[in-house]
Design a protein around this motif. Structure first.
Motif: not given
Length: 95
Positions: A55-61
């Motif tokens: 659900p989160l459109e962001m790069a994962q660390r």
């Protein structure tokens, strides 16, 4: 969708939950609300929505895959009651 007291009792039995008769009515309302929400979500037209991996459109660390701890197996196994070939020996619990 409205669940009857019998439905709640059957669901509780299948889930192995102990539900008292006093809790049956309130639990039935809560479960009915959940089923209504699922029905609402099922009715939404999602044909134009692109599927997402999460659900989160962001790069994962991410961190580097590198060993950062010292191997202390011998120290940990020194106090174990039984060790063989670097493995902890435990009693058999399932026949």
């Amino acid at each position: 969708m409205s669940l009857s007291a019998d439905d709640v009792a059957k669901i509780a039995h299948l889930a192995r939950l102990a539900v008292s008769p006093d809790e049956t009515e309130s639990m039935g309302k809560e479960l009915s609300n959940i089923l209504d929400l699922v029905a609402q979500m099922d009715a939404v037209d999602t044909d134009a929505v692109q599927p997402m991996a999460h659900p989160l459109e962001m790069a994962q660390r991410l961190r580097p895959d590198a060993v950062s701890e010292v191997n202390r197996r011998e120290a940990y196994q020194a106090t174990a009651p039984a060790v063989e070939n670097g493995l902890f020996l435990v009693p058999k619990v399932i026949e």
